[in-house]
Design a protein around this motif. Structure first.
Motif, PDB file in Angstrom:
ATOM      1  N   HIS A 186       1.258   8.515   3.225  1.00  0.00           N
ATOM      2  CA  HIS A 186       1.238  10.533   2.659  1.00  0.00           C
ATOM      3  C   HIS A 186       1.203  11.150   4.025  1.00  0.00           C
ATOM      4  CE1 HIS A 186       0.818   9.692  -1.756  1.00  0.00           C
ATOM      5  NE2 HIS A 186      -0.207   9.134  -1.553  1.00  0.00           N
ATOM      6  N   ASP A 209      13.562   6.724   1.284  1.00  0.00           N
ATOM      7  CA  ASP A 209      13.632   7.373  -0.532  1.00  0.00           C
ATOM      8  C   ASP A 209      13.000   5.787  -1.037  1.00  0.00           C
ATOM      9  OD1 ASP A 209      14.037   9.884  -0.585  1.00  0.00           O
ATOM     10  OD2 ASP A 209      16.100   9.454  -0.511  1.00  0.00           O
ATOM     11  N   ARG A 213       9.206   5.064  -2.742  1.00  0.00           N
ATOM     12  CA  ARG A 213       8.956   5.066  -4.100  1.00  0.00           C
ATOM     13  C   ARG A 213       8.411   3.765  -3.973  1.00  0.00           C
ATOM     14  NH1 ARG A 213      14.036   6.744  -4.161  1.00  0.00           N
ATOM     15  NH2 ARG A 213      14.921   5.065  -4.799  1.00  0.00           N
ATOM     16  N   GLY A 216       4.589   4.145  -2.825  1.00  0.00           N
ATOM     17  CA  GLY A 216       3.786   5.452  -4.235  1.00  0.00           C
ATOM     18  C   GLY A 216       4.166   7.069  -3.933  1.00  0.00           C
ATOM     19  N   THR A 218       5.518  10.718  -3.293  1.00  0.00           N
ATOM     20  CA  THR A 218       6.517  11.014  -3.632  1.00  0.00           C
ATOM     21  C   THR A 218       5.783  12.573  -2.808  1.00  0.00           C
ATOM     22  OG1 THR A 218       4.327  12.601  -5.274  1.00  0.00           O
ATOM     23  CG2 THR A 218       6.380  10.045  -5.925  1.00  0.00           C
ATOM     24  N   ASP A 219       5.228  13.130  -1.597  1.00  0.00           N
ATOM     25  CA  ASP A 219       4.943  14.167  -1.027  1.00  0.00           C
ATOM     26  C   ASP A 219       6.076  14.338   0.357  1.00  0.00           C
ATOM     27  OD1 ASP A 219       3.257  12.653  -0.348  1.00  0.00           O
ATOM     28  OD2 ASP A 219       1.690  14.519  -0.558  1.00  0.00           O
TER      29      ASP A 219
END
Length: 303
Positions: A186, A209, A213, A216, A218-219
């Motif tokens: 993140h 991308d 994924r 995990g 997505t931000d």
């Protein structure tokens, strides 16, 4: 009846007809104009007929007779076949030129640092690298062997898998030290992402991308960042501290080993759906220098 005419006389005829000049033919054949003229006269005497007319409009030109014009296509085809035959003889040995097609990035990051060991083992083989971002025509461009990255199927070529590949984020030690905040995926949201576009049009080529994924995440916005269409330049940008790159393990191996790059988030495994393959035409698969280079590549891949 055996012909007494030497091939040199036919070469003199063909070159003189093409250049319309004994002097120009002599320059090509590395002999004197008198020698070319004598060879042609010897051929004319044996045939009992002239092979050239002298045209004097403007400068003096040699104009082939009708008989010579009829024969020249077959003579030229014969020389082409002889040249091909000589090349076939050369192919039967390890000496000579081996033309190898690879991408510029693969050459810079993997092949060139290792090629000295092949040249030491096979000193009579001269390796000529053809580096191109696009796939080349092996027949038209006279390529002997190559390394391609993809799914393993290319029309007209035999493909032996060379190496699988893993994909992971990397950055410079300096960037990691200064930021001290790349502890989890993140955290990439605060960094400049370096994108590899070298095979952007190929289905399955690993992207940020895809990796995010798998992690995990997505931000993290993947539309921003630096975009480069050369895998070696992608790694160099990361080495220079310009951001975090999504590295291909084969390309990044030496930079990681030397400490120029640091791998991030090693707990996340992501195998590329593509791999490296040694490719060559099936009809050339028994050529000694091709086999030597293929076997050397396969051996280097496991060391």
């Amino acid at each position: 009846m055996k012909s007494p005419i030497h091939l040199n006389a036919l070469r003199a005829l063909e070159a003189s007809a093409r250049h319309q000049s004994f002097s120009a033919a002599a320059a090509e054949l590395h002999v004197t104009p008198a020698a070319v003229g004598q060879l042609v006269r010897t051929l004319e005497e044996w045939l009992g007929t002239p092979l050239f007319h002298r045209a004097t409009s403007g400068r003096v030109r040699l104009v082939p007779t009708e008989a010579a014009e009829r024969a020249l296509p077959d003579i030229r085809a014969g020389f082409d076949r002889l040249t091909l035959g000589l090349e076939r003889l050369k192919e039967g040995s390890t000496s000579g030129v081996l033309t190898v097609a690879v991408s510029p990035a693969f050459a810079a990051k993997w092949l060139l640092p290792r090629i000295e060991s092949f040249q030491t083992a096979w000193p009579d083989t001269d390796v000529r690298l053809d580096t191109n971002l696009k796939s080349v025509d092996f027949v038209a461009q006279r390529i002997d062997i190559g390394v391609r990255y993809g799914a393993g199927s290319w029309p007209g070529l035999t493909a032996d898998k060379l190496m699988d590949e893993e994909v992971y984020p990397v950055c410079s030690p300096k960037l990691l030290h200064e930021h001290r905040r790349l502890e989890k995926p993140h955290d990439l949201a605060r960094e400049t992402l370096i994108h590899d576009l070298s095979m952007d049009s190929h289905t399955g080529f690993p992207t940020w991308d895809m990796w995010l994924r798998r992690a995990g995440v997505t931000d993290v916005a993947t539309t921003r960042g630096m975009k480069i269409n050369n895998s070696a330049a992608v790694l160099q940008a990361a080495i220079d501290g310009q951001g975090v790159a999504l590295a291909r393990s084969v390309m990044a191996r030496d930079d990681l080993a030397s400490g120029r790059l640091v791998r991030l988030f090693s707990e996340i495994a992501f195998a590329s759906p593509l791999a490296y393959y040694v490719v060559y035409r099936a009809e050339c698969s028994s050529l000694p220098r091709l086999l030597a280079f293929r076997d050397w590549l396969l051996g280097e891949a496991v060391t």
